[in-house]
Write a protein that holds these residues in place. Structure first.
Motif, PDB file in Angstrom:
ATOM      1  N   ASP A 108      68.840-109.919   0.529  1.00 24.86           N
ATOM      2  CA  ASP A 108      69.085-109.268  -0.762  1.00 24.86           C
ATOM      3  C   ASP A 108      67.831-109.301  -1.632  1.00 24.86           C
ATOM      4  N   ARG A 109      67.132-110.433  -1.643  1.00 20.08           N
ATOM      5  CA  ARG A 109      65.909-110.561  -2.443  1.00 20.08           C
ATOM      6  C   ARG A 109      64.819-109.626  -1.959  1.00 20.08           C
ATOM      7  N   GLN A 110      64.750-109.409  -0.662  1.00 17.05           N
ATOM      8  CA  GLN A 110      63.643-108.648  -0.101  1.00 17.05           C
ATOM      9  C   GLN A 110      63.946-107.162   0.047  1.00 17.05           C
ATOM     10  N   THR A 111      65.114-106.762  -0.391  1.00 18.32           N
ATOM     11  CA  THR A 111      65.456-105.336  -0.399  1.00 18.32           C
ATOM     12  C   THR A 111      64.926-104.703  -1.678  1.00 18.32           C
ATOM     13  N   PRO A 112      64.397-103.488  -1.644  1.00 16.00           N
ATOM     14  CA  PRO A 112      63.892-102.837  -2.855  1.00 16.00           C
ATOM     15  C   PRO A 112      64.909-102.866  -3.991  1.00 16.00           C
ATOM     16  N   VAL A 113      64.402-103.004  -5.221  1.00 14.75           N
ATOM     17  CA  VAL A 113      65.285-103.187  -6.375  1.00 14.75           C
ATOM     18  C   VAL A 113      66.202-101.990  -6.612  1.00 14.75           C
ATOM     19  N   ASP A 114      65.805-100.822  -6.118  1.00 14.43           N
ATOM     20  CA  ASP A 114      66.636 -99.638  -6.329  1.00 14.43           C
ATOM     21  C   ASP A 114      67.719 -99.475  -5.255  1.00 14.43           C
ATOM     22  N   GLN A 162      71.059-101.176  -3.628  1.00 18.10           N
ATOM     23  CA  GLN A 162      72.101-102.182  -3.804  1.00 18.10           C
ATOM     24  C   GLN A 162      72.609-102.638  -2.447  1.00 18.10           C
ATOM     25  N   THR A 193      66.480-100.704   5.406  1.00 14.93           N
ATOM     26  CA  THR A 193      66.059 -99.681   4.444  1.00 14.93           C
ATOM     27  C   THR A 193      65.383 -98.519   5.146  1.00 14.93           C
TER      28      THR A 193
END
Length: 207
Positions: free
Chosen positions: A28-34, A36, A172
């Motif tokens: 979750d932390r390493q997924t792009p902020v845009d 979900q 992603t």
């Protein structure tokens, strides 16, 4: 994106579930902020009876069916098992035995395991990777094994972050590459016409 965590821990609390939760949080932390990330945990301990019944009657119970659907629909998986007799647990294997054969095809999977000694760390390569390769999943390069002495050690944290980054990148990347098909995007060519195009006497088949 949907991330499903499959935990085969038997005790409460469980080191297997603890490792699963830390891996999920790192993804979750390493997924792009845009983007979900919807995280769902499947506790196999709660499904043991339904898994056994599925073997004997051929039909999944309600809870098992929901878990199977969640895994099938996931964009990525984290699978964590305790080590039993130098391999994955029977409960862990049984869950994937009652899953549809193509459910994991092309799906990114992060494999992880817990055990009492570092001597079992090869379980990742001699048991888990072959299983998920057979199921045609895409297994991330870094697996995570946590022995009793690893908890709180810097090395474990580094492996968690590296493996989570690899899974996040695959999830992603596949999501971005997934085409959105429209009904009018497809040209239907009759089978007879396709065969004719392969004929040596046809213009397209001439050399």
């Amino acid at each position: 994106m949907k991330l499903v965590v499959v935990s085969a821990g038997l005790s409460v609390p469980s080191s297997t579930r603890l490792l699963a939760d830390r891996l999920a949080a790192a993804v979750d932390r390493q997924t792009p902020v845009d983007v979900q990330v919807d995280i769902q945990v499947v506790e196999l301990r709660d499904l043991a009876v339904e898994i056994a019944h599925n073997f004997t009657n051929g039909f999944p119970g309600k809870a098992l069916s929901a878990a199977q659907q969640a895994v099938t629909d996931a964009d990525g998986l984290i699978v964590v098992t305790p080590v039993f007799s130098a391999s994955y647990s029977g409960l862990f294997k049984s869950f994937f035995d009652v899953l549809e054969m193509d459910a994991l095809a092309g799906k990114p999977v992060l494999v992880a395991a817990t055990g009492g000694t570092a001597r079992h760390s090869l379980v990742l390569d001699h048991a888990l990777r072959p299983l998920f390769s057979y199921l045609r999943a895409v297994v991330v390069p870094t697996g995570v094994y946590a022995a009793s002495e690893d908890w709180g050690a810097e090395g474990l944290e580094g492996r968690i972050e590296r493996a989570a980054g690899e899974l996040a990148a695959l999830m992603t990347g596949l999501a971005a590459a997934r085409p959105v098909a429209k009904a009018d995007d497809f040209e239907v060519v009759p089978f007879a016409e396709q065969l004719a195009a392969l004929s040596p006497t046809s213009p397209s088949g001439a050399h």
